[in-house]
Design a protein around this motif. Sequence first.
Motif, PDB file in Angstrom:
ATOM      1  N   VAL A 168       2.036  -8.083  -0.180  1.00 12.11           N
ATOM      2  CA  VAL A 168       0.678  -8.109  -0.736  1.00 12.11           C
ATOM      3  C   VAL A 168       0.777  -8.545  -2.187  1.00 12.11           C
ATOM      4  N   GLU A 169       0.180  -9.697  -2.516  1.00 13.07           N
ATOM      5  CA  GLU A 169       0.270 -10.187  -3.891  1.00 13.07           C
ATOM      6  C   GLU A 169      -0.724  -9.492  -4.808  1.00 13.07           C
ATOM      7  N   ASP A 170      -1.842  -9.011  -4.249  1.00  9.79           N
ATOM      8  CA  ASP A 170      -2.880  -8.356  -5.046  1.00  9.79           C
ATOM      9  C   ASP A 170      -3.369  -7.129  -4.276  1.00  9.79           C
ATOM     10  N   PRO A 171      -2.658  -6.001  -4.420  1.00 11.66           N
ATOM     11  CA  PRO A 171      -3.041  -4.796  -3.662  1.00 11.66           C
ATOM     12  C   PRO A 171      -4.489  -4.382  -3.868  1.00 11.66           C
ATOM     13  N   ALA A 172      -4.984  -4.527  -5.100  1.00 11.94           N
ATOM     14  CA  ALA A 172      -6.368  -4.108  -5.376  1.00 11.94           C
ATOM     15  C   ALA A 172      -7.361  -4.940  -4.574  1.00 11.94           C
ATOM     16  N   ALA A 173      -7.093  -6.247  -4.438  1.00  4.92           N
ATOM     17  CA  ALA A 173      -8.002  -7.115  -3.685  1.00  4.92           C
ATOM     18  C   ALA A 173      -7.988  -6.757  -2.201  1.00  4.92           C
ATOM     19  N   ILE A 174      -6.810  -6.480  -1.644  1.00  3.40           N
ATOM     20  CA  ILE A 174      -6.719  -6.089  -0.237  1.00  3.40           C
ATOM     21  C   ILE A 174      -7.405  -4.743  -0.028  1.00  3.40           C
ATOM     22  N   ALA A 175      -7.184  -3.822  -0.950  1.00  2.00           N
ATOM     23  CA  ALA A 175      -7.839  -2.501  -0.853  1.00  2.00           C
ATOM     24  C   ALA A 175      -9.352  -2.663  -0.910  1.00  2.00           C
ATOM     25  N   HIS A 176      -9.836  -3.578  -1.747  1.00  2.00           N
ATOM     26  CA  HIS A 176     -11.277  -3.830  -1.841  1.00  2.00           C
ATOM     27  C   HIS A 176     -11.827  -4.305  -0.506  1.00  2.00           C
ATOM     28  N   SER A 177     -11.075  -5.161   0.184  1.00  3.95           N
ATOM     29  CA  SER A 177     -11.545  -5.673   1.475  1.00  3.95           C
ATOM     30  C   SER A 177     -11.493  -4.611   2.561  1.00  3.95           C
ATOM     31  N   LEU A 178     -10.537  -3.682   2.461  1.00  3.98           N
ATOM     32  CA  LEU A 178     -10.374  -2.652   3.494  1.00  3.98           C
ATOM     33  C   LEU A 178     -11.361  -1.501   3.322  1.00  3.98           C
ATOM     34  N   ALA A 179     -11.781  -1.256   2.111  1.00  5.52           N
ATOM     35  CA  ALA A 179     -12.656  -0.105   1.842  1.00  5.52           C
ATOM     36  C   ALA A 179     -14.018  -0.266   2.507  1.00  5.52           C
ATOM     37  N   CYS A 180     -14.641   0.871   2.784  1.00  2.00           N
ATOM     38  CA  CYS A 180     -16.043   0.882   3.215  1.00  2.00           C
ATOM     39  C   CYS A 180     -16.862   1.223   1.986  1.00  2.00           C
ATOM     40  N   HIS A 181     -17.383   0.218   1.332  1.00  3.65           N
ATOM     41  CA  HIS A 181     -18.037   0.412   0.042  1.00  3.65           C
ATOM     42  C   HIS A 181     -19.285   1.290   0.183  1.00  3.65           C
ATOM     43  N   PRO A 182     -19.484   2.233  -0.762  1.00  2.00           N
ATOM     44  CA  PRO A 182     -18.795   2.371  -2.051  1.00  2.00           C
ATOM     45  C   PRO A 182     -17.562   3.276  -2.023  1.00  2.00           C
ATOM     46  N   ASP A 183     -17.128   3.759  -0.848  1.00  2.00           N
ATOM     47  CA  ASP A 183     -15.935   4.609  -0.797  1.00  2.00           C
ATOM     48  C   ASP A 183     -14.710   3.787  -1.195  1.00  2.00           C
ATOM     49  N   PRO A 184     -13.808   4.366  -2.000  1.00  3.11           N
ATOM     50  CA  PRO A 184     -12.631   3.611  -2.444  1.00  3.11           C
ATOM     51  C   PRO A 184     -11.540   3.582  -1.370  1.00  3.11           C
ATOM     52  N   CYS A 185     -10.543   2.746  -1.587  1.00  2.00           N
ATOM     53  CA  CYS A 185      -9.358   2.696  -0.729  1.00  2.00           C
ATOM     54  C   CYS A 185      -8.147   3.020  -1.593  1.00  2.00           C
ATOM     55  N   GLU A 186      -7.383   4.032  -1.190  1.00  2.00           N
ATOM     56  CA  GLU A 186      -6.181   4.401  -1.932  1.00  2.00           C
ATOM     57  C   GLU A 186      -5.033   3.451  -1.561  1.00  2.00           C
ATOM     58  N   ILE A 187      -4.132   3.242  -2.517  1.00  2.00           N
ATOM     59  CA  ILE A 187      -2.988   2.359  -2.305  1.00  2.00           C
ATOM     60  C   ILE A 187      -1.706   3.188  -2.394  1.00  2.00           C
ATOM     61  N   LEU A 188      -0.896   3.135  -1.340  1.00  2.00           N
ATOM     62  CA  LEU A 188       0.409   3.795  -1.318  1.00  2.00           C
ATOM     63  C   LEU A 188       1.487   2.719  -1.275  1.00  2.00           C
ATOM     64  N   GLN A 189       2.415   2.779  -2.200  1.00  2.00           N
ATOM     65  CA  GLN A 189       3.486   1.790  -2.236  1.00  2.00           C
ATOM     66  C   GLN A 189       4.817   2.479  -1.991  1.00  2.00           C
ATOM     67  N   ALA A 190       5.510   2.067  -0.937  1.00  2.00           N
ATOM     68  CA  ALA A 190       6.804   2.646  -0.606  1.00  2.00           C
ATOM     69  C   ALA A 190       7.891   2.052  -1.496  1.00  2.00           C
ATOM     70  N   ASP A 191       9.016   2.710  -1.517  1.00  2.00           N
ATOM     71  CA  ASP A 191      10.191   2.155  -2.193  1.00  2.00           C
ATOM     72  C   ASP A 191      10.502   0.787  -1.584  1.00  2.00           C
ATOM     73  N   PRO A 192      10.546  -0.269  -2.402  1.00  2.00           N
ATOM     74  CA  PRO A 192      10.754  -1.601  -1.834  1.00  2.00           C
ATOM     75  C   PRO A 192      12.123  -1.824  -1.232  1.00  2.00           C
ATOM     76  N   GLY A 193      13.069  -0.927  -1.472  1.00  2.00           N
ATOM     77  CA  GLY A 193      14.396  -1.108  -0.896  1.00  2.00           C
ATOM     78  C   GLY A 193      15.218  -2.108  -1.697  1.00  2.00           C
TER      79      GLY A 193
END
Length: 803
Positions: free
Chosen positions: A186-211
């Motif tokens: 994901v190059e822009d997590p905020a943009a993907i989260a914006h598309s996934l959210a049911c507005h106006p509810d926010p979408c949380e972003i969890l990032q795992a250890d990239p390894g």
Amino acid sequence: MTHLPPLFADWFAAKGWQIHPHQQDMLDRAEAPALLLIAPTGGGKTLAGFLPTLVDLASQPHAGLHTLYVSPLKALAADIKRNLTTPVTEMTLPVRIEDRTGDTTATQKRRQRADPPHILLTTPESLALLTSYPDAPHIFKGLKRVIVDEIHALAESKRGDQLMLALGRLQTLCPDLKRVGLSATVEDPAAIAHSLACHPDPCEILQADPGPAPDIAMLTTDAAPPWSGGGARYAIPAVLDLVRQHKTTLIFHNTRAQAEIFFHNLWLANEDSLPIGIHHGSLDRAQRQKVEAAIVAGQLRAIVCTGTLDLGIDWGDVDLIIQIGAPKNVKRLVQRIGRANHRYNAPSKARLVPANRFEVVECVAAIDAALAGDLDGDPRGPGPRDVLCQHILITAAAGSFDADALFAEITTVGAYSTLTRAGFDACLDFVATGGYALRGYDQWQRLKQAPDGTWALRDPRGDRRIRMNIGTIQDTDTLKVRMKNTRGGKPLGEIEEAFAATLTPGDTFLIGGRIVRYDSLREMTVQVTRDAAKKPKIATFMGTKFATSTQLSQRILRLFQQEIWPDFPAHTADWLALQRRVSRLPEPDRLLIECFPHDGRTHHAIYGFAGRNAMQTLGLLLTKRMEELGLDPLGFLATDYATLIWGLEPITDPAPLFDIDALRDGLDRWLAGNAVMKRTFRASATIAGLIDRNTPTARKSGRQASFSSDILYDTLAKYDPNHLMLQITREEAMRGLVDFGRIEDMARRIGPRVDLITLDRLTPLAAPLMLETGRVPVQGMAEERLLAEEAARLMATAGLPPP
């Protein structure tokens, strides 16, 4: 912290596993309205997505559908079903898992609607179809979670827009629905989260250890890459050596044509008879499935493939990725690299093979970007209106609806959150009546408004036609290819109609790694026979070409500014150093134009680095401007990084040529009468429901669809030039085939900083352009001038006065 139930803890322990932190995070945040998990390939992100579902279903009985899983690929849904069945079976969980795609039988589909499983695995198109039925409230009753896998791949296309509109409908049916997005790139997590959210509810972003960082390098070969071309034939001995050293290698290509040619040449050089397969979207489904099964079973040492194997299917013992040709897009490269060593905390291994000299630079830039985690992606802008029109039709197929409620629902979808009521009403009017110029025709009178203000289908039987045309994928018109001399005609795959039209009996081409001879075209099927030729007369069918991303282009320009290039092979470093001595290298915030004579013509190399589509459009617009200014251009060609124009007169002042307003005006005039607009109109009109590709009686051929769409386009252009479909068409053309947005970005970036260098000979950087294919002639005054000069020469030779 939510503890794993003993049953699950014991299962993890029996496997010798420990729950990963991001899997625990997903369990802890199971009640969040929306979650986006970014985790590396092999990091157990699919199990992380399903773990809350399995725990919930194990703890309490649930009637009907609990979790919906959506993926971009049918094969991925089938793979997830296979992998998810393992924990369900081993823990004897009371969970029914089924998939629903285009391959599911009609009987199974009917049963699923009446008696949905606990977990349903599907695709965006199949989900949209499910929401179109009147019994959708029954199908989705009790739905608690939706998991969207490989969400980055969907977020970049109209399929993603259609999916998010469907999720908006599901949220209306199931207000407490939880959404989960999964991705490794994901190059822009905020943009993907914006598309996934049911507005106006926010979408949380969890990032795992990239390894661990991947092991990426450019393949070292004895032979230097050629000056031009895209086949990388020179590297085949080195590629075969790598295949011998690894268990399973995926050899990625950017186009189907390149994959076919490379596979053919690889097979001819395969003296050890290593088992090697080929996989791409134009092959017959049975052949693709046979190759996939062989990969899973570990029976193939290498697979030459395209984007059909990009996404997250677990291919077992794949331990090396080879990318043939510059990847054009860093995110695509990272996704492909993730196919190797599909295990957590194991580095993926990849080798890049530049197809020509310039691609060496692009490969180095892509490797640097991948290691830095600098992924690319352009913002998509507001949701496309043709998809919105189709969604309104889908809603109507399910039953009557209230426009106010539907508008409120649609604006909860990220891409449509800024949609105005006037914009929505324009789409609704178009869907209902066809618009001003078409409202007199019954076939486009689809909706009617009841006295209570609700909308419904004018003819209830129209729901079938709507369902038959659901989808946003616009396939190139293709014809089936079958072997003539086998019983029943063994299917090999498909080729494009336009390519088939160029074939005459006896011509040979490649498909599925076979050389076949064209025999005849019967009932829309290309009949072929085997051919023993070592080299096909015609290489293969056409394939889509990717454009180098903006971010990658900027990295290349920054690389040019280095004093020395220790990461480049000596031949490339010497080439760039020579360019710097005789001319200069392009810079990020300036435009370089080289003017030089060659073969009796004046040539101009314009290094815009805007991507192939934009540079092609720039060539067309500049030659038109040059024609208007009396510079007599003869033709042009375009690559990802430059446009080469040749003609009779040199450019002395580039400023008038690169005036962005003049270029935009020229584009408008060109688009007004160009086939690009008609092709774009046809695609958008099909999505929006103005044109039906499928009917209850038969599917239209490409020629039939073109004919009807061309008539519609001409009619609207003449009588209703502000029609919604023409507005949509221009928007799509500007950001699609002609990519004018990149030309505008280039103009803003360079401003007045244009460097015109006049030289007495060809430069090193321009040399590869001379070898490129795809030259576009310019029909204009230059031809008349050359004819007049030749006539004068002939008359003088004959001792006659000039004409």
